[in-house]
Design an enzyme around this catalytic site. Structure first.
Site, PDB file in Angstrom:
ATOM      1  CD  GLU A 265      -2.079   2.073   1.665  1.00  0.00           C
ATOM      2  OE1 GLU A 265      -1.750   2.971   0.858  1.00  0.00           O
ATOM      3  OE2 GLU A 265      -2.295   2.263   2.867  1.00  0.00           O
ATOM      4  CB  CYS A 299      -0.822   7.197   1.517  1.00  0.00           C
ATOM      5  SG  CYS A 299      -1.957   6.086   2.279  1.00  0.00           S
TER       6      CYS A 299
HETATM    7  C1  UN1 Z   1      -1.500   5.828   4.779  1.00  0.00           C
HETATM    8  O1  UN1 Z   1      -1.538   7.027   5.003  1.00  0.00           O
HETATM    9  O2  UN1 Z   1      -0.402   5.251   4.701  1.00  0.00           O
HETATM   10  O3  UN1 Z   1      -7.973   6.704   4.901  1.00  0.00           O
HETATM   11  C2  UN1 Z   1      -2.702   4.987   4.569  1.00  0.00           C
HETATM   12  C3  UN1 Z   1      -6.989   7.137   5.500  1.00  0.00           C
HETATM   13  C4  UN1 Z   1      -5.979   6.172   6.052  1.00  0.00           C
HETATM   14  C5  UN1 Z   1      -4.758   6.191   5.188  1.00  0.00           C
HETATM   15  C6  UN1 Z   1      -3.773   5.169   5.558  1.00  0.00           C
HETATM   16  N1  UN1 Z   1      -6.540   4.852   6.149  1.00  0.00           N
HETATM   17  O4  UN1 Z   1      -6.783   8.321   5.631  1.00  0.00           O
END
Ligand code: UN1
Length: 507
Positions: A265, A299
């Site tokens: 991810e 992210c």
């Molecule tokens: C990350 O920032 O590495 O929806 C992923 C969201 C979080 C993001 C996680 N689940 O903002």
């Protein structure tokens, strides 16, 4: 306030504690402990970290490989009970986790609460999924006289390599998924946030998860490299940058050994499209939350806002109004909206990006921040006007938002440009026109599409999260297909018409 103040007091008491992160099974002769400083005040230490050595990596694999068949044989129900016990213990240790989230990761109090809740949700959700998918064999259809069953098993020793931006939620999410599926886990947390991981692992062991089944190996990229190069590794779950995922992929491909699974991810270049039918108040609220909450260090965060030309000036004026009301400061204060970024390297990269845009005569708005914040890694929230997302070459992981204008007739082109970045994580749309929603939904190649709301904070089970292309491999974390990627399927086919004998090999 009546509820909040005692918590703050308890957190303040915890502020004096010093934490250590060491490998789960420390070496006979421990090496040097490196200090971990607080992102909001680099003059203060929160604890120390000792990196795992090659010998410790070897020993961890040996222990993990030995326990894994037994851990797998426990079955989905028993593993679920242990994960649920861990979830209860996490809740009992809320204060320590919140304190560490602030001091080690620079998280605001509210982000810390969300972090803990998400970790607990992951533990309970994957426990439920372990029961559903790993407890009972699935009976498959076949001709009369044939019995076909499919069983799910752990793949073996699984590594989790987790990021500093969700040092508890994603650390726990990936490790608990791998455990739930029957794997032994070697967990390497980000080098910036091993203390939170160490507390999480300690509580998992207290809950009854065998220490050999979940081992912590702190360290930086070199420790990650030692782990991923090991031929005994059956798979890796990684969250972090696209470049690191590509490097892990190459390492896995270069090994002589089982063909390892990679679940990644990674980054995003996330846009939001706002058309002239949008409600301005909602847009302001959702843009500010998506771009600046968690100091933009998600992210999923909004990087590129597209405003329809007809309403762009009005919207921008309102967004700037809300932007100027953001409080930047100490993450321990309840009034703080935007805390520090994680470390001086992250800070310097963001400052370089803003300076380059200023040189190119782009319109740049920046908040003034208090001089007292100079001790920490603070980046003033910034808004930069651009022509298109194509002008952004890399992910800018912090409180920097870019804005562009588009004409109604250009909507198709805007989506093509967003797709052309190669990333495909989150996309926001503010529009009250259903045909527009359908048009964007049909064309956008993204994992999570958010309409008339903010585009961060995916909820376990309700909004499984993850992207495609440069943003990751899938399947989505917190979704019904996630555990299957950590598992191997075994099918047994029995001819039940064959006469059975009495002699047994096992007698
Ligand atoms: C990350 O920032 O590495 O929806 C992923 C969201 C979080 C993001 C996680 N689940 O903002």
């Amino acid at each position: 306030p009546l509820v909040r103040e005692p918590l703050i007091e308890r957190l303040e008491k915890l502020a004096g504690l010093h934490w250590h992160a060491e490998p789960t099974f420390p070496a006979e002769e421990p090496g040097e402990m490196a200090p971990i400083t607080m992102p909001h005040d680099l003059t203060r230490e929160v604890g120390t970290r000792r990196d795992a050595t090659q010998e410790e990596v070897d020993a961890a694999f040996e222990r993990a490989a030995k326990i894994q068949p037994g851990w797998d044989a426990l079955g989905g129900e028993n593993r679920a009970l242990l994960l649920e016990e861990a979830a209860d213990l996490f809740e009992e240790h809320t204060d320590e986790f919140l304190s560490l989230c602030q001091r080690e990761a620079g998280k605001t109090l509210l982000d810390g609460v969300a972090e803990l809740r998400e970790a607990v949700d992951f533990l309970r959700y994957y426990a439920m999924e372990a029961r559903r998918q790993f407890e009972h064999p699935v009976h498959l259809p076949g001709p009369t006289g044939e019995e076909n069953t499919l069983r799910m098993h752990g793949r073996g020793v699984f590594a989790t390599i987790s990021p500093w931006n969700f040092p508890l939620a994603i650390f726990t999410g990936m490790a608990s998924a791998a455990l739930a599926a029957g794997n032994a886990v070697i967990a390497k947390p980000a080098e910036q946030t091993p203390l939170i991981a160490a507390l999480a692992v300690k509580l998992c062991h207290e809950a009854g998860i065998p220490p050999e089944a979940l081992q912590l190996l702190p360290g930086a990229g070199d420790v990650g490299q030692m782990i991923t190069a090991d031929p005994r590794l059956a798979g890796v779950a990684f969250t972090g940058s696209t470049e690191t995922a590509q490097a892990i992929n190459r390492t896995l491909a270069g090994r002589d050994g089982p063909i390892a699974t990679l679940i990644a991810e990674t980054g995003g270049q996330n846009a939001m499209i706002v058309d002239s039918s949008a409600l301005p108040e909602q847009v302001v609220r959702d843009v500010l939350a998506s771009a600046f909450q968690s100091a933009g260090q998600r992210c999923s965060a909004l990087r590129m806002l597209y405003l329809q030309e007809d309403v762009a000036d009005e919207m921008l004026a309102m967004i700037r109004g809300g932007f100027h009301a953001l409080n930047v400061g100490d993450p321990a204060k309840l009034s703080t909206d935007v805390g520090p970024v994680i470390d001086p390297d992250a800070q310097a990269a963001l400052e370089r990006h803003v300076a380059r845009r200023q040189q190119n005569n782009r319109i740049v708005w920046r908040l003034e921040i208090d001089e007292q914040l100079a001790k920490g890694c603070f980046v003033a929230p910034t808004i930069i006007e651009l022509d298109s997302i194509i002008d952004l070459k890399r992910e800018n992981f912090g409180p920097v938002l870019h804005v562009a204008r588009f004409k109604a007739s250009e909507l198709g082109q805007v989506i093509e440009d967003i797709n052309a970045t190669g990333y495909g994580l989150t996309l926001g749309l503010h529009s009250r026109i259903e045909a527009t929603r359908r048009f964007v939904q049909a064309r956008a190649k993204v994992g999570n599409f958010y309409v008339n709301r903010n585009q961060i904070g995916a909820i376990v089970e309700s909004q499984p999260f993850g992207g495609e292309g440069l943003s990751g491999t899938g399947p989505k974390a917190g979704g019904p297909h996630y555990l299957a990627r950590f598992a191997t399927e075994r099918v047994t086919c029995i001819d039940t018409t064959a006469a059975g004998g009495n002699a047994s090999l096992l007698a």
